[in-house]
Design a protein around this motif. Sequence first.
Motif, PDB file in Angstrom:
ATOM      1  N   SER A  50      23.689  -5.070 -20.147  1.00  0.00           N
ATOM      2  CA  SER A  50      23.372  -3.766 -20.723  1.00  0.00           C
ATOM      3  C   SER A  50      22.676  -3.940 -22.066  1.00  0.00           C
ATOM      4  O   SER A  50      23.027  -4.828 -22.851  1.00  0.00           O
ATOM      5  N   MET A  75      22.096  -0.872 -23.756  1.00  0.00           N
ATOM      6  CA  MET A  75      22.174   0.539 -24.105  1.00  0.00           C
ATOM      7  C   MET A  75      22.850   0.791 -25.445  1.00  0.00           C
ATOM      8  O   MET A  75      22.667   1.854 -26.042  1.00  0.00           O
ATOM      9  N   ASN A  76      23.630  -0.170 -25.935  1.00  0.00           N
ATOM     10  CA  ASN A  76      24.409   0.040 -27.153  1.00  0.00           C
ATOM     11  C   ASN A  76      24.108  -1.034 -28.185  1.00  0.00           C
ATOM     12  O   ASN A  76      23.707  -2.152 -27.843  1.00  0.00           O
ATOM     13  N   GLU A  77      24.337  -0.710 -29.450  1.00  0.00           N
ATOM     14  CA  GLU A  77      24.014  -1.648 -30.522  1.00  0.00           C
ATOM     15  C   GLU A  77      24.981  -2.828 -30.601  1.00  0.00           C
ATOM     16  O   GLU A  77      24.701  -3.803 -31.305  1.00  0.00           O
ATOM     17  N   ASP A  78      26.106  -2.754 -29.866  1.00  0.00           N
ATOM     18  CA  ASP A  78      27.049  -3.860 -29.883  1.00  0.00           C
ATOM     19  C   ASP A  78      27.202  -4.508 -28.501  1.00  0.00           C
ATOM     20  O   ASP A  78      28.175  -5.205 -28.234  1.00  0.00           O
ATOM     21  N   ASP A  79      26.219  -4.303 -27.597  1.00  0.00           N
ATOM     22  CA  ASP A  79      26.274  -4.964 -26.295  1.00  0.00           C
ATOM     23  C   ASP A  79      26.143  -6.476 -26.471  1.00  0.00           C
ATOM     24  O   ASP A  79      25.428  -6.944 -27.375  1.00  0.00           O
TER      25      ASP A  79
END
Length: 206
Positions: A190, A192-196
């Motif tokens: 993923s 999609m997120n800043e901490d993936d």
Amino acid sequence: MNHPTMPRRRNLIVTATATLAAALVLTGCATTSPEPESISIGSQAVDTEFLTDHNLDGLDATQVIARLDTMPVADRPADLIASVQPDALVLTDDQDRETRLPMPDDEVYISVAPYREQTHDCYFHSLTTCLGELANTEVQVTLTSKGGDVLVDEVQQTYDNGFVGVWVPRGIEATLTIEHEGQTGTAIISTMNEDDPTCITTLQLT
């Protein structure tokens, strides 16, 4: 007589120790020294002196990643940690200095260490310390979006550290498939997120 502030101090010490331990688990790919804490503390100017001292002057994040991830393990700098995070390449050295190089706006670098028998925990890929099982091995890499679009379909060779790197568009979930000598493994990634996570070490070839 016990001082009234002693229990509170003990609690603070326990809390601080637990926080540090959690940070080390999160970035557990480092094999010789811990990576910096993964929490972003905001933007800062790039330290050009830092980059010059480590022979990285004039390079952006994509160029530093290409240089360090493909470098023979024996040649990798022992005084530099390079943590690949979705928003930045975070560089720290043995003098407790840190600088951040911004990642491209449209892509995230994902590193994958396919394995047969031996792997390790990892979250943010460390370019100078992470080691995988299958070094210098030719593999078929396929990346398919959730909607069925084939984003990557090519033969690559794992680097000397046992990883293969893929630049993935931001804002998607996709299935990564790696094949080698009749064995196949898959993993969901993923961006999609800043901490993936940027480090995949759960893809087992069977």
